[in-house]
Scaffold this motif. Structure first.
Motif, PDB file in Angstrom:
ATOM      1  N   ARG A  69       0.811  -1.220   0.000  1.00  7.88           N
ATOM      2  CA  ARG A  69       0.000   0.000   0.000  1.00  7.88           C
ATOM      3  C   ARG A  69       0.845   1.270   0.000  1.00  7.88           C
ATOM      4  O   ARG A  69       0.323   2.359  -0.257  1.00  7.88           O
ATOM      5  N   MET A  70       2.150   1.147   0.287  1.00  2.00           N
ATOM      6  CA  MET A  70       3.037   2.309   0.190  1.00  2.00           C
ATOM      7  C   MET A  70       3.787   2.346  -1.137  1.00  2.00           C
ATOM      8  O   MET A  70       4.634   3.209  -1.341  1.00  2.00           O
ATOM      9  N   ALA A  71       3.516   1.377  -2.014  1.00  3.60           N
ATOM     10  CA  ALA A  71       4.140   1.318  -3.341  1.00  3.60           C
ATOM     11  C   ALA A  71       5.647   1.106  -3.266  1.00  3.60           C
ATOM     12  O   ALA A  71       6.417   1.723  -4.006  1.00  3.60           O
ATOM     13  N   ILE A  72       6.072   0.199  -2.379  1.00  2.39           N
ATOM     14  CA  ILE A  72       7.476  -0.213  -2.309  1.00  2.39           C
ATOM     15  C   ILE A  72       7.573  -1.585  -2.967  1.00  2.39           C
ATOM     16  O   ILE A  72       7.096  -2.580  -2.418  1.00  2.39           O
ATOM     17  N   PRO A  73       8.165  -1.684  -4.159  1.00  2.00           N
ATOM     18  CA  PRO A  73       8.202  -2.957  -4.884  1.00  2.00           C
ATOM     19  C   PRO A  73       9.261  -3.906  -4.352  1.00  2.00           C
ATOM     20  O   PRO A  73      10.237  -3.493  -3.721  1.00  2.00           O
ATOM     21  N   ASP A  74       9.074  -5.189  -4.616  1.00  2.00           N
ATOM     22  CA  ASP A  74      10.002  -6.208  -4.124  1.00  2.00           C
ATOM     23  C   ASP A  74      11.389  -6.088  -4.736  1.00  2.00           C
ATOM     24  O   ASP A  74      12.370  -6.536  -4.122  1.00  2.00           O
ATOM     25  N   ASP A  75      11.498  -5.500  -5.931  1.00  2.00           N
ATOM     26  CA  ASP A  75      12.810  -5.437  -6.579  1.00  2.00           C
ATOM     27  C   ASP A  75      13.652  -4.255  -6.104  1.00  2.00           C
ATOM     28  O   ASP A  75      14.712  -3.981  -6.656  1.00  2.00           O
ATOM     29  N   ALA A  76      13.202  -3.562  -5.035  1.00  2.00           N
ATOM     30  CA  ALA A  76      13.982  -2.453  -4.483  1.00  2.00           C
ATOM     31  C   ALA A  76      14.794  -2.862  -3.264  1.00  2.00           C
ATOM     32  O   ALA A  76      15.537  -2.046  -2.726  1.00  2.00           O
ATOM     33  N   TRP A  77      14.678  -4.133  -2.842  1.00  2.00           N
ATOM     34  CA  TRP A  77      15.355  -4.547  -1.616  1.00  2.00           C
ATOM     35  C   TRP A  77      15.580  -6.056  -1.625  1.00  2.00           C
ATOM     36  O   TRP A  77      14.945  -6.794  -2.375  1.00  2.00           O
ATOM     37  N   ASP A  78      16.495  -6.489  -0.760  1.00  6.50           N
ATOM     38  CA  ASP A  78      16.803  -7.914  -0.612  1.00  6.50           C
ATOM     39  C   ASP A  78      16.376  -8.458   0.741  1.00  6.50           C
ATOM     40  O   ASP A  78      15.825  -9.561   0.832  1.00  6.50           O
ATOM     41  N   LEU A  79      16.657  -7.716   1.824  1.00  6.40           N
ATOM     42  CA  LEU A  79      16.374  -8.173   3.183  1.00  6.40           C
ATOM     43  C   LEU A  79      15.790  -7.030   4.000  1.00  6.40           C
ATOM     44  O   LEU A  79      16.065  -5.852   3.727  1.00  6.40           O
TER      45      LEU A  79
END
Length: 293
Positions: A69-79
């Motif tokens: 809901r905050m528009a943080i995609p999975d491909d912006a982080w690893d852990l």
């Protein structure tokens, strides 16, 4: 002297991994900053690893729940490594006893209900009333929209008199929820200590969260040398001080909690204002940037 940069890309080639703060750097508590998301995506696209290192008092799985809901995609982080994760370890190890009074909102109940695999089947933690408690776990005020630390002075006096230790699950003093500034667990723990109580911290700037981040990074991808890890954050007392204590280079995001100190343009901190402010804080991050991008 702290070098002001215009983008993460200017310096990213020197690093293999980022320890990046969330609130104030990647999002404002309501929605993500698109330029920050793009910067992290670009770093990962070149082979870098991104550890989101947050003082959120909830375990990582609950931190992630808000990303969509905050528009943080999975491909912006690893852990994701949270202060909640590190504080959970301390609680299950018995740092403040086995019978615990929880000071915090209901949204943080996962701190108690989501038991890490390494603690399954071991000594149990029981949530009890204040009168029965052996210790306190503080994840924030009960009502973060309206309450201040002063609302708890009488309770803290009783707790101090009984010798109860407080485990602070979030050392941050305040955060900005959109346009509203709210108190965090760190402000409550600070008052408790000022009154003579004993508080334990596991999040930034304290070592446990960094130790946990290194262990998780090493287990998943191999651990780069500290000189190849860049810490990113907007908290001078948490992100910047923590990086200094751990011997890590730091990119200070000036457009977060202290934005008003550096001139009218949040994207372009005034170096004539930045340097004396940092001197006053007794901190010297290697880099600074208005907003992460």
């Amino acid at each position: 002297m702290t070098r002001i940069v215009q983008s993460l890309a200017e310096i990213s080639a020197s690093y293999d991994a980022l320890f990046c703060d969330l609130w104030g750097c990647l999002h404002n508590g309501v929605t993500a900053y698109p330029a920050a998301v793009a910067a992290l995506q670009a770093f990962r696209a070149k082979g870098g690893r991104v550890v989101l290192l947050t003082n959120a008092p909830r375990p990582a799985e609950f931190v992630k729940e808000r990303f969509a809901r905050m528009a943080i995609p999975d491909d912006a982080w690893d852990l994701i490594v949270s202060s909640g994760d590190a504080a959970q370890d301390a609680m299950f190890a018995g740092a403040v006893g086995r019978k615990i009074w929880h000071l915090g909102p209901e949204k943080d109940n996962g701190f108690f209900t989501s038991i890490p695999a390494e603690w399954e089947g071991r000594a149990k933690i029981e949530r009890v009333s204040f009168e029965e408690a052996e210790g306190i776990v503080c994840t924030g005020p009960f009502d973060e929209e309206t309450e201040t630390p002063e609302d708890y002075r009488a309770t803290f006096l009783a707790a101090k008199t009984r010798g109860l230790k407080m485990l602070c699950a979030n050392p941050d003093l305040v955060v900005d929820m959109g346009d509203k500034r709210i108190y965090c667990a760190g402000a409550l723990a600070e008052l408790y200590e000022d009154m003579g109580g004993d508080a334990i911290y596991c999040g930034k700037p304290h070592p446990p969260i960094y130790d946990l981040a290194r262990r998780k990074l090493s287990a998943s991808f191999g651990l780069p040398e500290d000189g190849r890890i860049l810490a990113i954050g907007d908290g001078i007392l948490t992100d910047v001080a923590g990086a200094a204590g751990e011997g890590l280079d730091c990119l200070f995001v000036t457009g977060g909690l202290a934005a008003e100190a550096f001139g009218p343009d949040v994207e372009a901190p005034d170096s004539d204002k930045l340097e004396p402010w940092l001197d006053d804080q007794q901190q010297a991050p290697l880099y600074a940037i208005g907003r992460l991008r």
